[in-house]
Design an enzyme around this catalytic site. Structure first.
Site, PDB file in Angstrom:
ATOM      1  N   ASN A  71      -6.940  -4.459   5.925  1.00 25.95           N
ATOM      2  CA  ASN A  71      -7.302  -3.657   6.851  1.00 25.95           C
ATOM      3  C   ASN A  71      -7.959  -4.676   7.993  1.00 25.95           C
ATOM      4  O   ASN A  71      -9.037  -4.439   8.791  1.00 25.95           O
ATOM      5  CB  ASN A  71      -8.591  -2.629   6.463  1.00 25.95           C
ATOM      6  CG  ASN A  71      -8.025  -1.377   6.052  1.00 25.95           C
ATOM      7  OD1 ASN A  71      -6.975  -0.979   6.663  1.00 25.95           O
ATOM      8  ND2 ASN A  71      -8.175  -0.908   4.881  1.00 25.95           N
TER       9      ASN A  71
ATOM     10  N   GLU B  29      -3.946   1.790  -3.006  1.00 28.92           N
ATOM     11  CA  GLU B  29      -4.080   3.386  -2.478  1.00 28.92           C
ATOM     12  C   GLU B  29      -3.152   4.017  -3.667  1.00 28.92           C
ATOM     13  O   GLU B  29      -2.450   4.915  -3.289  1.00 28.92           O
ATOM     14  CB  GLU B  29      -3.728   3.410  -1.170  1.00 28.92           C
ATOM     15  CG  GLU B  29      -4.832   3.540  -0.166  1.00 28.92           C
ATOM     16  CD  GLU B  29      -4.836   4.196   0.957  1.00 28.92           C
ATOM     17  OE1 GLU B  29      -5.295   5.568   0.939  1.00 28.92           O
ATOM     18  OE2 GLU B  29      -4.248   3.797   2.183  1.00 28.92           O
TER      19      GLU B  29
ATOM     20  N   ASP C 242       2.582   4.801   5.110  1.00 28.65           N
ATOM     21  CA  ASP C 242       2.506   4.286   6.329  1.00 28.65           C
ATOM     22  C   ASP C 242       2.432   2.410   6.314  1.00 28.65           C
ATOM     23  O   ASP C 242       2.696   1.862   7.328  1.00 28.65           O
ATOM     24  CB  ASP C 242       1.342   4.745   7.144  1.00 28.65           C
ATOM     25  CG  ASP C 242       0.111   4.712   6.253  1.00 28.65           C
ATOM     26  OD1 ASP C 242       0.275   4.370   4.942  1.00 28.65           O
ATOM     27  OD2 ASP C 242      -1.084   5.076   6.657  1.00 28.65           O
ATOM     28  N   HIS C 243       2.633   1.889   5.180  1.00 24.55           N
ATOM     29  CA  HIS C 243       2.776   0.504   4.952  1.00 24.55           C
ATOM     30  C   HIS C 243       4.108   0.227   4.349  1.00 24.55           C
ATOM     31  O   HIS C 243       4.744   0.993   3.891  1.00 24.55           O
ATOM     32  CB  HIS C 243       1.982  -0.024   4.025  1.00 24.55           C
ATOM     33  CG  HIS C 243       0.315   0.060   4.518  1.00 24.55           C
ATOM     34  ND1 HIS C 243      -0.355  -0.850   4.801  1.00 24.55           N
ATOM     35  CD2 HIS C 243      -0.305   1.304   4.385  1.00 24.55           C
ATOM     36  CE1 HIS C 243      -1.772  -0.397   5.213  1.00 24.55           C
ATOM     37  NE2 HIS C 243      -1.592   0.953   4.857  1.00 24.55           N
TER      38      HIS C 243
ATOM     39  N   ASP D   2      -1.375  -6.267   6.214  1.00 18.40           N
ATOM     40  CA  ASP D   2      -0.967  -6.418   4.649  1.00 18.40           C
ATOM     41  C   ASP D   2      -0.767  -7.957   4.612  1.00 18.40           C
ATOM     42  O   ASP D   2       0.271  -8.368   4.967  1.00 18.40           O
ATOM     43  CB  ASP D   2       0.208  -5.410   4.207  1.00 18.40           C
ATOM     44  CG  ASP D   2      -0.137  -4.304   4.352  1.00 18.40           C
ATOM     45  OD1 ASP D   2      -0.645  -3.396   3.480  1.00 18.40           O
ATOM     46  OD2 ASP D   2       0.004  -3.534   5.488  1.00 18.40           O
TER      47      ASP D   2
ATOM     48  N   ASP E  49      -3.882  -5.143   1.144  1.00 20.05           N
ATOM     49  CA  ASP E  49      -4.201  -4.293   2.346  1.00 20.05           C
ATOM     50  C   ASP E  49      -5.539  -4.735   2.740  1.00 20.05           C
ATOM     51  O   ASP E  49      -6.608  -4.041   2.257  1.00 20.05           O
ATOM     52  CB  ASP E  49      -3.968  -2.743   2.343  1.00 20.05           C
ATOM     53  CG  ASP E  49      -4.649  -1.999   3.500  1.00 20.05           C
ATOM     54  OD1 ASP E  49      -4.950  -2.737   4.508  1.00 20.05           O
ATOM     55  OD2 ASP E  49      -4.361  -0.765   3.640  1.00 20.05           O
TER      56      ASP E  49
ATOM     57  N   ASN F 120       0.898  -1.137   0.190  1.00 20.94           N
ATOM     58  CA  ASN F 120      -0.187  -0.085   0.030  1.00 20.94           C
ATOM     59  C   ASN F 120       1.205   1.133  -0.005  1.00 20.94           C
ATOM     60  O   ASN F 120       1.488   1.522   0.901  1.00 20.94           O
ATOM     61  CB  ASN F 120      -0.793  -0.037   1.136  1.00 20.94           C
ATOM     62  CG  ASN F 120      -1.945   1.287   1.178  1.00 20.94           C
ATOM     63  OD1 ASN F 120      -1.368   2.328   0.920  1.00 20.94           O
ATOM     64  ND2 ASN F 120      -2.965   0.879   1.596  1.00 20.94           N
TER      65      ASN F 120
END
Length: 263
Positions: A150, A34, A248-249, A219, A148, A7
């Site tokens: 989530n 994303e 941030d991943h 992930d 991802d 991501n």
């Protein structure tokens, strides 16, 4: 073959990082989430120059997924950009077949907060996903599902299980939904191997969470039962999270004993 999920939290911002990473890693097939770009806005020329092509399902400002693959590979077939028979205007899915390998890349709904309207929609989305993946299992033996998700699969994937107990990304209904996805004949490749404790793929930008390793493993790379014995290693590459203006991943990398299509 290496299969990777990452991501990037805006391909426009981080395409140079993606290209730098590809130059240093033997990544074969890279699933991105994303993008936050339309298909037309993706800088394909830079990827072409690096020896890659991109199959994207983009959306302005939000969402967007893509597969990046070597330019010498044959064109992918059986491309799908939505969960069949499920109405969703958000660009969260891209599936394709390379040779006899079916690969599905997902950016799962976040859900915002347990009990919210977005949370209920997440559970509906996951239910539709499980139905589709069950149908895919009947069509393709060799399947890899990345993205991802989530969802942190278990408390071992959470830096502070007590603090996250029944919160979004860690609630029982979300984990049950992930279990139903796995029941379609998929295995969490990361857990096929011994892993260090506190191995995470996402860290909130706030409160120095990366430096303190206060993260979650959300992930995932899932492989079909038929590919289990071909998996050689799976790890999280935290180095890109240390770079300037990082996502941030972090990328998750699966080493798979599988030949390139057309070889």
């Amino acid at each position: 073959m290496n299969i990777v999920t990452w991501n990037v939290n805006s391909l426009k911002v981080r395409q140079p990082q993606v290209l730098d990473w590809l130059a240093e890693q033997p990544a074969t097939l890279l699933g991105l989430q994303e993008l936050k770009q339309t298909d037309e806005a993706v800088d394909r020329a830079a990827l072409d120059a690096a020896g890659y092509r991109i199959l994207s399902n983009g959306q302005k400002t939000y969402n967007g997924v893509a597969w990046v693959y070597p330019a010498h590979w044959p064109e992918p077939t059986d491309v799908v950009t939505d969960i069949p028979e499920f109405e969703d205007p958000q660009r969260r899915v891209i599936a394709a077949t390379f040779g006899d390998l079916r690969v599905i890349n997902l950016y799962v709904v976040n859900g915002e907060a347990v009990g919210s309207e977005k949370y209920r929609y997440k559970l509906e989305w996951l239910e539709a996903l499980a139905r589709w993946l069950a149908a895919e299992a009947g069509r393709y033996r060799h399947r890899v599902v990345v993205g991802d998700f989530n969802i942190a699969p278990t408390d071992a994937d959470v830096h502070d299980p007590e603090a996250w107990h029944e919160r979004i990304l860690c609630s029982t209904p979300e984990r049950d939904a992930l279990d139903r996805i796995l029941e379609t004949g998929l295995i969490d490749a990361f857990r096929l191997f011994d892993q260090p404790e506190n191995a995470f793929s996402w860290w909130d930008y706030r409160a120095a969470n990366f430096r303190r390793n206060r993260g979650l493993r959300i992930d995932l790379i899932l492989v079909s039962d038929e590919l289990r014995d071909r998996a050689r290693a799976c790890h999280i590459d935290v180095e890109p999270r240390r770079w300037e203006r990082p996502s941030d991943h972090a990328p998750v990398v699966l080493e798979l004993d599988y030949g390139a299509p057309g070889s």
